[in-house]
Design a protein around this motif. Structure first.
Motif, mmCIF file in Angstrom:
data_model
loop_
_atom_site.group_PDB
_atom_site.id
_atom_site.type_symbol
_atom_site.label_atom_id
_atom_site.label_comp_id
_atom_site.label_asym_id
_atom_site.label_seq_id
_atom_site.Cartn_x
_atom_site.Cartn_y
_atom_site.Cartn_z
ATOM 1 N N GLN A 165 29.810 41.185 41.016
ATOM 2 C CA GLN A 165 29.361 42.175 40.038
ATOM 3 C C GLN A 165 28.161 42.945 40.578
ATOM 4 O OE1 GLN A 165 30.660 43.279 37.244
ATOM 5 N NE2 GLN A 165 28.943 44.698 36.951
ATOM 6 N N PRO A 184 29.487 51.186 43.941
ATOM 7 C CA PRO A 184 30.562 51.440 42.971
ATOM 8 C C PRO A 184 31.805 52.091 43.560
ATOM 9 C CG PRO A 184 28.739 52.982 42.687
ATOM 10 C CD PRO A 184 28.255 51.936 43.636
ATOM 11 N N ASP A 185 31.676 52.676 44.738
ATOM 12 C CA ASP A 185 32.831 53.328 45.350
ATOM 13 C C ASP A 185 33.484 52.480 46.437
ATOM 14 O OD1 ASP A 185 32.499 55.602 43.749
ATOM 15 O OD2 ASP A 185 31.055 56.470 45.160
ATOM 16 N N ASP A 186 33.055 51.235 46.561
ATOM 17 C CA ASP A 186 33.630 50.318 47.552
ATOM 18 C C ASP A 186 34.594 49.383 46.823
ATOM 19 O OD1 ASP A 186 34.211 48.243 49.314
ATOM 20 O OD2 ASP A 186 32.231 48.291 50.238
ATOM 21 N N HIS A 190 41.115 51.124 39.489
ATOM 22 C CA HIS A 190 40.471 51.486 40.753
ATOM 23 C C HIS A 190 41.465 51.906 41.835
ATOM 24 C CE1 HIS A 190 36.759 49.972 39.077
ATOM 25 N NE2 HIS A 190 37.323 48.812 38.837
ATOM 26 N N HIS A 216 27.546 43.408 43.719
ATOM 27 C CA HIS A 216 28.113 44.273 44.767
ATOM 28 C C HIS A 216 28.681 45.546 44.154
ATOM 29 C CE1 HIS A 216 31.292 45.736 47.475
ATOM 30 N NE2 HIS A 216 30.578 45.226 48.461
ATOM 31 N N ASN A 217 29.400 45.413 43.050
ATOM 32 C CA ASN A 217 30.020 46.578 42.420
ATOM 33 C C ASN A 217 28.979 47.540 41.859
ATOM 34 O OD1 ASN A 217 32.453 45.407 43.060
ATOM 35 N ND2 ASN A 217 32.771 44.524 41.034
ATOM 36 N N GLU A 218 27.853 46.990 41.395
ATOM 37 C CA GLU A 218 26.786 47.846 40.878
ATOM 38 C C GLU A 218 26.113 48.622 42.016
ATOM 39 O OE1 GLU A 218 24.238 45.153 38.846
ATOM 40 O OE2 GLU A 218 25.659 44.768 37.212
ATOM 41 N N ARG A 219 25.950 47.978 43.149
ATOM 42 C CA ARG A 219 25.282 48.623 44.280
ATOM 43 C C ARG A 219 26.219 49.544 45.057
ATOM 44 N NH1 ARG A 219 21.704 43.429 46.566
ATOM 45 N NH2 ARG A 219 20.195 43.435 44.838
ATOM 46 N N TYR A 222 35.687 44.802 43.739
ATOM 47 C CA TYR A 222 36.666 44.799 42.654
ATOM 48 C C TYR A 222 37.896 43.973 43.046
ATOM 49 C CZ TYR A 222 33.900 48.922 41.341
ATOM 50 O OH TYR A 222 32.869 49.784 41.031
#
Length: 266
Positions: free
Chosen positions: A153, A160-162, A190, A155-158, A166
């Motif tokens: 989570q 978001p386009d990777d 996604h 990682h997804n916040e930092r 997810y």
């Protein structure tokens, strides 16, 4: 990496007493050795470390390089641990030093001890992909799924386009729930972040969850080789396991034998 090595070579040519440059040169050759296992890189790394330490015996980057040399080239994990513990204490705000200590701890099977150092490395350099999934993969190896999901989570916040975070979270949730729904949600939410090959692999995993093994094999086999978006060992392992699940032992054995050869060559 080649260009970096040339630049550091030029630096030490201009200043033969530039200890920091020798340390950087050692790091470059160690990384090159990790990638290609050439004896020339091992020899060059050793020479650069010895030169750096001859100029400045306490130079942190040189001692760090020596620890990495022991870990990756000499394969002396006990020596690497002693060196990298000392460097990590000396450089508490260096993400490289913290992550390097974590790596040797993990190679010694001391996963739990490695996690705080991986987390510290990433907190020191939060937008670097060099450290972003190290704690998560270590926690995953320990099957500590809730903590892994917390890391993902973050990682997804930092990033978001990777899609990696997810994707990993969806696979964990699918496993825990014994359901393909998290993977379907991943495709729905996604899909634009995923490569065509990633989408095929996910469709293959959905088919496998639902017992449609032939369709799952079809999806995995439709991914071309080589493909930079998909680990070929993972692809071929998935196909081999699916043949096992189908009861086709002869084809499964052939795939597993090929997989063993690929793993040894990797």
């Amino acid at each position: 990496l080649s260009q970096a090595t040339k630049l550091v070579d030029e630096a030490v040519r201009l200043d033969p007493e530039f200890s920091d440059a020798y340390a950087r040169l050692a790091h470059a050759h160690i990384l090159a050795y990790v990638r290609a296992a050439k004896d020339a890189d091992a020899d060059s790394a050793k020479q650069a470390i010895e030169r750096a330490l001859a100029i400045d015996p306490q130079l942190p980057d040189a001692r760090l390089a020596r620890g990495l040399y022991e870990l990756y080239i000499a394969k002396d994990r006990a020596s690497a641990l002693r060196l990298l513990q000392s460097v990590a204490q000396q450089l508490p705000n260096s993400p490289v030093a913290q992550a390097s200590l974590a790596l040797v701890l993990r190679r010694l099977g001391r996963f739990t001890e490695a996690i705080p150092y991986f987390e510290r490395a990433w907190s020191l350099d939060p937008l670097s992909h060099a450290y972003d999934l190290s704690a998560a993969t270590t926690l995953l190896g320990l099957r500590r799924f809730p903590e892994t999901l917390v890391q993902l989570q973050l990682h997804n916040e930092r990033f978001p386009d990777d899609p990696d975070g997810y994707y990993a979270a969806a696979r964990i949730n699918a496993f825990n729930q014994n359901s393909a729904e998290p993977l379907r949600e991943l495709l729905g939410q996604h899909a634009t972040l995923l490569s065509a090959s990633d989408r095929k692999s996910i469709q293959g995993q959905i088919a496998a969850f639902e017992g449609h093994y032939a369709e799952a094999i079809k999806q995995w086999e439709s991914i071309p080789q080589p493909d930079p978006n998909v680990d070929q060992l993972v692809r071929n392992e998935e196909i081999a396991i699916l043949y096992v699940l189908m009861g086709d032992r002869s084809t499964a054995t052939r795939h597993l034998t090929e997989l063993e050869h690929e793993a040894r060559s990797a």
